[in-house]
Design a protein around this motif. Structure first.
Motif, PDB file in Angstrom:
ATOM      1  N   LEU A  37       0.909  -1.118  -0.008  1.00 57.13           N
ATOM      2  CA  LEU A  37      -0.146  -0.055  -0.032  1.00 57.13           C
ATOM      3  C   LEU A  37       0.794   1.062   0.032  1.00 57.13           C
ATOM      4  O   LEU A  37       2.116   1.305   0.553  1.00 57.13           O
ATOM      5  CB  LEU A  37      -0.909  -0.045   1.225  1.00 57.13           C
ATOM      6  N   TYR A  38       0.264   2.400  -0.296  1.00 51.00           N
ATOM      7  CA  TYR A  38       1.113   3.679  -0.470  1.00 51.00           C
ATOM      8  C   TYR A  38       0.932   4.101   0.861  1.00 51.00           C
ATOM      9  O   TYR A  38      -0.327   4.663   1.311  1.00 51.00           O
ATOM     10  CB  TYR A  38       0.587   4.662  -1.560  1.00 51.00           C
ATOM     11  N   PRO A  39       1.894   4.369   1.703  1.00 52.30           N
ATOM     12  CA  PRO A  39       1.901   4.676   3.213  1.00 52.30           C
ATOM     13  C   PRO A  39       1.130   6.284   3.056  1.00 52.30           C
ATOM     14  O   PRO A  39       0.555   6.710   4.146  1.00 52.30           O
ATOM     15  CB  PRO A  39       3.354   4.728   3.738  1.00 52.30           C
ATOM     16  N   HIS A  40       1.291   7.036   2.430  1.00 51.14           N
ATOM     17  CA  HIS A  40       1.066   8.617   2.534  1.00 51.14           C
ATOM     18  C   HIS A  40      -0.361   8.703   1.941  1.00 51.14           C
ATOM     19  O   HIS A  40      -1.033   9.955   1.909  1.00 51.14           O
ATOM     20  CB  HIS A  40       1.914   9.323   1.576  1.00 51.14           C
ATOM     21  N   MET A  41      -1.067   7.710   1.366  1.00 49.72           N
ATOM     22  CA  MET A  41      -2.385   7.903   0.936  1.00 49.72           C
ATOM     23  C   MET A  41      -3.440   7.408   1.937  1.00 49.72           C
ATOM     24  O   MET A  41      -2.966   6.428   2.686  1.00 49.72           O
ATOM     25  CB  MET A  41      -2.643   7.240  -0.399  1.00 49.72           C
ATOM     26  N   THR A  42      -4.544   7.715   2.047  1.00 50.48           N
ATOM     27  CA  THR A  42      -5.628   7.420   2.580  1.00 50.48           C
ATOM     28  C   THR A  42      -6.002   5.871   2.208  1.00 50.48           C
ATOM     29  O   THR A  42      -5.783   5.538   1.073  1.00 50.48           O
ATOM     30  CB  THR A  42      -6.988   8.171   2.765  1.00 50.48           C
TER      31      THR A  42
END
Length: 353
Positions: free
Chosen positions: A86-91
């Motif tokens: 998952l992209y850690p900076h995205m919700t």
């Protein structure tokens, strides 16, 4: 439609053959599990299907089209990894809708599809959170939701539950199976856990050193394993195997001199060195005069009792669907159910009965 054919697929690393030439057809809508011990080539094979690893020989055919040289994006397959990716900076909402955004889908449609997927996977209350604020099970649900929203031709799962605790694994196992039934999309699932494969798959492919040992439904592999390797790999606890000789029709004498019954004995195997297989749940509590074994360990679970016995020089696992009053150090009379006994050639491991 998404029918995948692997025709003589091969893979080599630094001069070493990992997959020597493998043939397999996966039909549209099937849930296929690839199982085998570590290093057998199952994850490599999945990555070759996804386009993340090159193919050194043979053809990968999707709905009649050879896709060996297509990029991962062009193959339109969705892969769910062990580490979520998952992209850690995205919700959660942004992670779910990212692939749609890259495709240029209108924001209102992205929001609508994200909410539908979130509702399906129980993620609606979490849409504003970021991955660091989620549990392992919630992160894996997000990864699955992102795969769903790509509307892929195939779903590929690479040991997606191995990082989760036992209770979560059971819950997500059920969710993935239910998801497959709803979507009716072809799914290929790699796991080292044969219980996952048994409970989820339509067919199981058992791999060893890049070779397919057997392909079949879970019950086909459980009831009639093609060889001793499959017999010992499929089933938990695993099958007990005794080395001995088929002394006469219906009787195997082990190397310890124990007489074991078997219902079907081919005439051509008389006198032959064999492996006698019996699953833990196929032992019967017997009367005096049958096999007298010493109790080593008793593991009651409530509805079942697992007992490890010493039979000659061999340690044997038995499983009874009842409560058994037994204590370590005492003797217990048991007898394998001859109807469920398996015979394998002692050298090749091939099935004899």
């Amino acid at each position: 439609m998404a029918t995948l054919t692997l025709r003589n697929i091969a893979k080599h690393f630094h001069g070493q053959t990992i997959i020597p030439g493998l043939d397999l057809t996966i039909h549209h809508g099937e849930f296929i599990a690839l199982v085998g011990p570590s290093g057998c080539g199952k994850s490599t094979l999945l990555r070759m299907i996804a386009g993340l690893e090159g193919i050194d020989g043979g053809e990968l055919i999707l709905d009649g089209e050879v896709i060996n040289d297509l990029s991962p994006q062009e193959r339109n397959m969705a892969m769910v990894f062990q580490n979520y990716a998952l992209y850690p900076h995205m919700t959660v909402a942004e992670n779910l809708g990212f692939s749609l955004k890259m495709q240029g889908v209108a924001k209102i449609k992205i929001d609508q599809q994200v909410r539908q997927a979130a509702d399906t996977l129980g993620l609606t209350p979490l849409l504003a959170r970021k991955p660091a604020q989620l549990s392992g099970g919630q992160r894996q649900r997000v990864a699955m939701g992102r795969a769903i929203l790509r509307h892929p031709r195939l779903f590929l799962f690479d040991e997606p539950l191995s990082n989760l605790d036992a209770k979560l694994r059971v819950e997500l196992r059920t969710e993935i199976k239910a998801l497959h039934q709803r979507l009716n999309t072809t799914m290929i699932y790699v796991t080292h856990d044969q219980i996952e494969a048994m409970t989820m798959a339509d067919r199981i492919v058992v791999l060893r050193e890049g070779h397919i040992e057997q392909v079949g439904t879970p019950l086909e592999l459980f009831d009639r394993p093609a060889n001793a390797f499959v017999a010992s790999f499929i089933g938990s606890p695993s099958m007990n195997l005794f080395t001995g000789r088929l002394a006469k029709p219906g009787v195997v004498i082990t190397d310890d001199g124990v007489a074991l019954p078997v219902a079907q004995t081919p005439d051509h195997a008389l006198g032959q060195r064999v492996l006698y297989g019996v699953r833990p749940q196929h032992f019967l509590l017997a009367s005096a005069g049958d096999i007298n074994a010493q109790v080593k360990v008793v593991e009651p679970t409530g509805s079942e009792t697992q007992i490890v016995l010493s039979m000659g020089t061999q340690q044997v696992t038995t499983l009874f669907h009842q409560r058994v009053a037994a204590e370590p150090g005492t003797m217990l009379n048991v007898l394998p159910d001859a109807r469920h006994a398996h015979l394998f050639d002692a050298e090749s491991g091939a099935r004899l009965n």
